[in-house]
Design a protein around this motif. Structure first.
Motif, PDB file in Angstrom:
ATOM      1  N   GLU A 199       2.639   1.630  -3.504  1.00 45.79           N
ATOM      2  CA  GLU A 199       1.742   2.146  -4.536  1.00 45.79           C
ATOM      3  C   GLU A 199       1.395   3.615  -4.324  1.00 45.79           C
ATOM      4  O   GLU A 199       1.227   4.377  -5.283  1.00 45.79           O
ATOM      5  CB  GLU A 199       0.464   1.301  -4.563  1.00 45.79           C
ATOM      6  N   ARG A 200       1.330   4.016  -3.072  1.00 44.49           N
ATOM      7  CA  ARG A 200       0.924   5.392  -2.769  1.00 44.49           C
ATOM      8  C   ARG A 200       2.072   6.387  -2.898  1.00 44.49           C
ATOM      9  O   ARG A 200       1.905   7.478  -3.438  1.00 44.49           O
ATOM     10  CB  ARG A 200       0.335   5.446  -1.365  1.00 44.49           C
ATOM     11  N   GLU A 201       3.265   6.000  -2.416  1.00 43.99           N
ATOM     12  CA  GLU A 201       4.365   6.968  -2.332  1.00 43.99           C
ATOM     13  C   GLU A 201       5.417   6.811  -3.430  1.00 43.99           C
ATOM     14  O   GLU A 201       6.228   7.715  -3.615  1.00 43.99           O
ATOM     15  CB  GLU A 201       5.019   6.861  -0.946  1.00 43.99           C
ATOM     16  N   LYS A 202       5.437   5.676  -4.108  1.00 45.09           N
ATOM     17  CA  LYS A 202       6.360   5.442  -5.241  1.00 45.09           C
ATOM     18  C   LYS A 202       7.834   5.624  -4.854  1.00 45.09           C
ATOM     19  O   LYS A 202       8.650   6.000  -5.699  1.00 45.09           O
ATOM     20  CB  LYS A 202       6.037   6.399  -6.399  1.00 45.09           C
ATOM     21  N   SER A 228       0.831  -1.212   0.000  1.00 42.51           N
ATOM     22  CA  SER A 228       0.000   0.000   0.000  1.00 42.51           C
ATOM     23  C   SER A 228       0.861   1.256   0.000  1.00 42.51           C
ATOM     24  O   SER A 228       0.544   2.245  -0.678  1.00 42.51           O
ATOM     25  CB  SER A 228      -0.940   0.001   1.211  1.00 42.51           C
TER      26      SER A 228
END
Length: 337
Positions: free
Chosen positions: A209-212, A206
């Motif tokens: 995917e959110r912060e890369k 999670s």
């Protein structure tokens, strides 16, 4: 009438013999259980009698801390703790056997960390139906109003791990990550069961995917007890030379991976983010070989497990999920631990 009386007496004798044999069988099992590996922690005139059934597996540090928390709480609350350590290739069967023995012994409560299986679920349910309150250290899918979980929120554990990993190196972004898990892959185990490692990896994913900020190169699963973390770390370094961070999920693997980094002369090039705290791990953190670790606070979990059981004897028990916080330690605060 005499022959009818004889038949009745014969049947009655058979029932008595069968009952006695069953009682002797379970008495023998109890005596076998109380072998050299069983430790009884009794206060004077204990108020409660609990059975602690622990399989340490590869996470010795966490369960050792958990056990110490149980023992300390037992002393404080005047509870007799019957400790049954489980190990070996037949550990799943042993855990089921010890749960059944505790059930027949009519203890006040059971603390156990068995893994999901049909036999284990049946043993837990039978004990719960007998009126015994149970605290588990591994999240279960068993539905019972006499069952409580005490431990970490593994999704949150994964989120915290990912945030620590993203800070572990400032050389480049995204960070190239490899993960070493102590569990078997779901292709090797029952695919219908979701393990705590699956939940933890969901937390990591999670954040990715959110912060890369992280590139997950590879996840290594423990497929055999013969393949240790040292070998798994060497394989990662050979197959993924671009790796920046290796994340380990228990203290044993964390220390082993750090030793390989030293062995390969990769200090400063590859760092470890791990789990658990030992003196060896503290040393590697101070040297910068391990960037930081997550502490799952096994002692707090064990202590809380006894508190829940002591408050549950009678009719006051309520099924619950008790979350134990996961703390983070790096070079900045490791001396506080």
């Amino acid at each position: 009438m005499k022959w009818l009386c004889k038949i009745s007496m014969t049947l009655l004798f058979a029932v008595v013999v069968t009952s006695a044999a069953t009682a002797l069988y379970y008495l023998d099992k109890v005596n076998e259980a109380y072998d050299d590996n069983t430790v009884n922690v009794f206060g004077e005139d204990p108020k409660y009698h609990f059975s602690l059934i622990l399989y340490s597996g590869d996470d010795d540090e966490y369960w050792q801390s958990f056990k110490e928390g149980v023992f300390e709480a037992g002393k404080v609350h005047n509870a007799a703790i019957e400790y049954n350590p489980i190990s070996g290739p037949d550990s799943i069967d042993k855990i089921v056997e010890y749960v059944n023995i505790a059930n027949k012994s009519r203890v006040d409560g059971i603390i156990v960390n068995g893994r999901n299986s049909g036999e284990y679920s049946e043993a837990i349910n039978n004990a719960a139906k007998s009126g015994i309150h149970i605290v588990v250290g591994v999240a279960e899918s068993i539905d019972s109003d006499r069952l409580s979980y005490v431990g970490n929120n593994f999704y949150d554990y994964g989120v915290k791990a990912a945030k620590l990993i993203s800070q572990a190196t400032d050389r480049k972004s995204p960070v190239d990550l490899a993960v070493i898990l102590a569990d078997e892959s779901r292709s090797d185990a029952d695919k219908t069961l979701i393990s705590q490692s699956d939940i933890m990896m969901s937390g990591i994913t999670s954040v990715i995917e959110r912060e890369k900020k992280i590139n997950l190169l590879h996840t290594s699963y423990r497929s055999s007890d013969l393949l240790g973390a040292e070998d798994m770390t060497r394989n990662i370094l050979t197959q993924y030379p671009e790796v920046d961070v290796i994340f380990c999920t228990n203290a044993k693997d964390t220390a082993a991976a750090a030793r390989v980094i030293v062995e390969r002369n990769l200090v400063g090039d590859v760092v470890i983010v791990g789990t658990g705290i030992t003196d060896e791990i503290k040393y590697y953190i101070r040297k910068g070989i391990i960037f930081g670790v997550l502490d799952r606070n096994g002692y707090k979990a064990g202590y809380k497990a006894v508190e829940i059981l002591c408050g549950s004897v009678g009719d006051s028990f309520q099924s619950s999920y008790i979350n134990i916080d996961t703390d983070i330690y790096t070079k900045i605060n490791i001396d506080q631990k």
